[in-house]
Write an enzyme that holds these catalytic residues in place. Structure first.
Site, mmCIF file in Angstrom:
data_model
loop_
_atom_site.group_PDB
_atom_site.id
_atom_site.type_symbol
_atom_site.label_atom_id
_atom_site.label_comp_id
_atom_site.label_asym_id
_atom_site.label_seq_id
_atom_site.Cartn_x
_atom_site.Cartn_y
_atom_site.Cartn_z
ATOM 1 N N ASP A 120 -28.467 -13.198 51.560
ATOM 2 C CA ASP A 120 -29.622 -12.466 52.096
ATOM 3 C C ASP A 120 -30.497 -13.499 52.811
ATOM 4 O O ASP A 120 -31.220 -14.240 52.178
ATOM 5 C CB ASP A 120 -30.373 -11.805 50.940
ATOM 6 C CG ASP A 120 -31.706 -11.196 51.339
ATOM 7 O OD1 ASP A 120 -31.960 -11.052 52.538
ATOM 8 O OD2 ASP A 120 -32.496 -10.903 50.428
ATOM 9 N N GLU A 136 -39.310 -12.628 56.939
ATOM 10 C CA GLU A 136 -39.070 -11.348 56.293
ATOM 11 C C GLU A 136 -39.269 -11.438 54.793
ATOM 12 O O GLU A 136 -39.758 -10.485 54.168
ATOM 13 C CB GLU A 136 -37.652 -10.865 56.615
ATOM 14 C CG GLU A 136 -37.372 -9.415 56.217
ATOM 15 C CD GLU A 136 -36.921 -9.263 54.768
ATOM 16 O OE1 GLU A 136 -36.936 -8.136 54.267
ATOM 17 O OE2 GLU A 136 -36.556 -10.288 54.144
#
Length: 401
Positions: free
Chosen positions: A189, A223
């Protein structure tokens, strides 16, 4: 069928290189330079925002109604909270992850004088010293510290090394690519999402695919701390697909194989029409898929909407086991995502009204509201008629003699 063949070797080699480049949120210059160079090698012009978010536009037939594909290059990490009297570093996390997964991690601290290696340890790390107390020690960031691999036995020693409060720490990914297609590592991720996008772009460039509208290839840098795609979209972008991880766990419908399409996250449902289009593309292109809803999850799509972008958003994911820990994925999901991106980019525009930011109600979309047609077996239908008669107070007819 419009999906393209994906170079899986390129995809996995790219993921290896991305994992080799540390990029905790706040320390992303190196990964931004690497991704920018790869985009240019693939034939696109690259522009960066002031802080380093990446935009590369692949021209289509129309600039209006452009489509955006977005992933984030930043990862989880840590920061030095203060220099401890025992010569170690107190830490705070970058992003939302548990100190449970930090214990035992090898790491690099970035300072103005250079990098130092070290290990994140619980405060009570030695069984020979603390015996059973090491198993009773609480979990939390206040219960771990970083032991720097340098001569540092006090806070002044750390200061002489050039280590300061606020220095950023990258956690080693420890990647392992297995022969059976599984990939185990930290920071999948969203290094895997970046590799998926680059593999899709490579396939489109090699096949010289023509798209109905411009495709904006976007890579964000914050993010993991909630900023994401808040300031990288141009006004001509009408729809945006985020590529990120899906969570495979009890109570979830995500899978480490195929594409997992998120129907909603903690910020609410994704765009009905864009999500439906992606499902239809999976079906028509024979791409394995499943749907899921994420309760404790947000992505670049959420940050774009919250920043005021009037775009349709969707989230397509590769299933990850143990997200934000020692993560595991399968290359089948990565390949499937790249295939879906190629099919989506080349697909016709269904909502031409989206070419303009505003317009009249004419041509606005419709969602189905009519009653579903149900086919009932004779026995079920007879039981239903009996129930309707009883509700109306009708008497059953006398049986024929």
């Amino acid at each position: 069928m419009t999906r393209l063949r994906i170079d899986v070797d390129y995809l996995t080699d790219t993921l290896r290189k991305l994992l080799e480049t540390p990029s905790p949120t706040g320390y992303t210059d190196s990964i931004v330079r690497w991704v920018s160079a790869e985009l240019e090698r693939l034939g696109l012009d690259v522009e960066l925002t002031r802080r380093g978010a990446i935009r590369a536009i692949r021209p289509g037939k129309e600039q209006r109604g452009a489509r955006a594909i977005v992933s984030h290059v930043d990862t989880l990490g840590a920061q030095a909270k203060f220099l401890k009297e025992n010569g170690r570093l107190a830490l705070v996390p970058i992003g939302n992850w548990s100190a449970r997964f930090a214990e035992g991690a090898r790491a690099t601290v970035f300072t103005d004088k250079g990098t130092y290696r070290g290990t994140i340890l619980p405060l009570k790390a030695s069984g020979h010293t603390f015996n059973d107390e090491i198993d009773e020690h609480p979990i939390g960031w206040e219960h771990v510290e970083m032991r720097v691999d340098a001569l540092a036995r006090s806070a002044p020693d750390l200061a002489r090394l050039g280590i300061e409060v606020g220095d950023i720490i990258a956690i080693d990914p420890l990647p392992e690519f297995l022969d059976n297609g599984f990939i185990v590592s930290r920071h999948l991720d969203n290094k895997a999402g970046v590799a998926v996008m680059l593999a899709a772009l490579k396939a489109m460039q090699e096949e010289k695919v023509k798209t109905p509208v411009d495709i904006h290839w976007l890579f964000t840098i914050a993010e993991e701390v909630g900023v994401g795609a808040s300031s990288v979209l141009k006004h001509e972008v009408a729809s945006m697909i985020t590529v990120d991880n899906g969570t495979t766990a009890p109570g979830q419908n995500s899978n480490e194989f195929g594409v997992t399409i998120s129907m909603a996250d903690q910020t609410g449902p994704f765009d009905y029409h864009l999500t439906k289009k992606l499902v239809e593309l999976c079906r028509s292109n024979e791409i394995l898929f499943q749907k899921d809803v994420f309760r404790y999850y947000r992505s670049d799509s959420a940050s774009a909407i919250e920043a005021g972008a009037d775009v349709r958003t969707a989230l397509i994911t590769f299933g990850v086991d143990a997200s934000h820990g020692y993560e595991r994925i399968h290359v089948h999901a990565l390949r499937s995502l790249s295939e879906l991106i190629t099919a989506y980019a080349a697909s016709p525009v269904a909502i031409k009204r989206d070419f303009e930011e505003t317009g009249s109600p004419k041509g606005f979309t419709k969602q189905p509201v009519s009653k579903a047609q149900q086919t009932l077996s004779p026995n079920v239908r007879a039981a239903q008629l009996d129930l309707e008669k009883k509700r109306k107070g009708e008497k059953e007819p006398e049986p024929a003699k």
